[in-house]
Enzyme design. Structure first.
Site, short mmCIF file in Angstrom:
data_model
loop_
_atom_site.label_atom_id
_atom_site.label_comp_id
_atom_site.label_asym_id
_atom_site.label_seq_id
_atom_site.Cartn_x
_atom_site.Cartn_y
_atom_site.Cartn_z
N ASP A 1 32.42 16.79 -42.09
CA ASP A 1 32.20 15.55 -41.70
C ASP A 1 32.93 15.26 -40.52
OD1 ASP A 1 31.57 12.79 -42.08
OD2 ASP A 1 33.60 12.34 -43.09
N HIS A 2 32.33 14.66 -39.50
CA HIS A 2 32.94 14.30 -38.17
C HIS A 2 33.51 15.67 -37.50
CE1 HIS A 2 31.94 9.99 -38.10
NE2 HIS A 2 32.31 9.93 -39.44
N HIS B 1 34.00 2.02 -40.75
CA HIS B 1 34.82 3.21 -41.61
C HIS B 1 36.13 2.32 -42.14
CE1 HIS B 1 32.96 6.48 -39.09
NE2 HIS B 1 33.00 6.72 -40.27
N GLY B 2 36.35 2.59 -43.21
CA GLY B 2 37.67 2.01 -43.79
C GLY B 2 37.56 0.72 -44.66
N ASN C 1 28.00 7.98 -47.21
CA ASN C 1 29.83 8.55 -47.09
C ASN C 1 30.60 7.37 -47.75
OD1 ASN C 1 28.46 10.65 -45.72
ND2 ASN C 1 29.79 10.20 -43.90
N THR D 1 36.98 5.71 -49.05
CA THR D 1 37.94 4.59 -49.06
C THR D 1 38.48 4.16 -50.31
OG1 THR D 1 37.71 4.28 -46.59
CG2 THR D 1 39.07 2.67 -47.78
ZN LIG Z 1 32.11 8.54 -40.75
#
Ligand SMILES: [Zn+2]
Length: 289
Positions: free
Chosen positions: A81-82, A184-185, A235, A238
């Protein structure tokens, strides 16, 4: 069994569902994710993000991920990922990863295009598939605890479907991470998702599987709309990570004054909670809930 990202995306396409893609923050997370998938008999993607190196190095956890996937009773893709550098992508491919994401989303378009092409070329030598990103989700994949994660920031750029068509055709990638309103988060305000971005990207890119990043904290209704629009990989990490943390906090409250705290009890509580949380997400992504 270990399968490639391309293969698992085809399974999702066939059933018109999205496959949950969960981070491997440590051994307990991988165990929770695989147990959840096996109980539900659903394919799963287990991924390791380059920015999680401080939690555990890829060199340590990578071989374990691949080995556990091979022994699983469900199709499992082991994905990077990333990945931010080509050397790091190569490290994952050498370990036997079957999918890699090259993230050049912060680079100028031409540079992102050139590096993504190189990533595809490299992955093909190993029989692996490639996810790349166009547009920007804003916040980086730094996980929980990142100050300001989830706030809207002006670095968020929605994916342009016409540019995506050119990018996909020129690079030959297998899945495209699109920016259509997710972050994200942890979300501090309710996300407003633009599903037309997903539909238009699909229409102009030969129905390429679209990847949704920042998949925690979205309503069930919006997850279903995303899947119907063509999202095939979500994805999600969190909220799963938070569920493990909450379970530990609850467990600690049950201890009497002076009672010893054992780490093994803590990780077992976290693992059980993460498995339950992952199952909830998987059912929603497979439209079983
Ligand atoms: Zn991501």
């Amino acid at each position: 069994m270990l399968v490639t990202l391309k293969e698992i995306m085809e399974m999702a396409e066939e059933k018109n569902i999205a496959i949950g893609s969960f981070n491997a923050s440590g051994l307990e997370a991988i165990e929770a994710e695989l147990a959840a998938a096996e109980e539900l008999q659903l394919p799963v993607i287990i991924q390791f993000a380059q920015c999680h190196e401080p939690w555990i190095p890829l060199a340590t956890i990578g071989p374990i991920m691949v080995d556990m996937a091979k022994k699983s009773s469900v199709p499992v893709c082991i994905h990077l990922d990333h990945g931010e550098t080509l050397e790091y992508l190569k490290q994952a491919l050498e370990l036997g990863f079957t999918g890699i994401m090259y993230d050049g989303s912060t680079l100028p378009y031409e540079e992102n295009l050139a590096n993504t092409k190189k990533a595809v070329e490299m992955a093909r030598e190993y029989g692996a598939s490639v996810e790349a990103e166009l547009g920007s989700m804003g916040k980086r994949e730094t996980g929980a605890g990142d100050s300001g994660a989830g706030t809207d920031d002006d670095t968020k750029i929605y994916t342009d479907p016409d540019l995506a068509a050119r990018f996909v055709a020129e690079t030959g990638i297998d899945a495209l991470a699109c920016s259509f309103g997710t972050t994200h988060g942890i979300y501090l305000t309710e996300p407003k998702l633009d599903f037309d971005v997903v539909r238009n990207v699909r229409a102009k890119c030969n129905n390429i599987p679209v990847v949704m990043h920042g998949g925690s904290g979205v309503s069930t209704e919006d997850y279903h709309k995303a899947v119907d629009a063509g999202v095939r990989k979500i994805n999600y990490f969190t909220y799963m990570d938070k569920s493990g943390g909450n379970a530990v906090a609850d467990y600690l409250k049950t201890l009497k004054d002076g009672e010893p705290v054992f780490f093994s009890s803590i990780f077992m509580a976290a693992r059980a909670a993460m498995k339950e949380n992952v199952q909830g997400a998987m059912k929603v992504f497979a439209k079983e809930d």
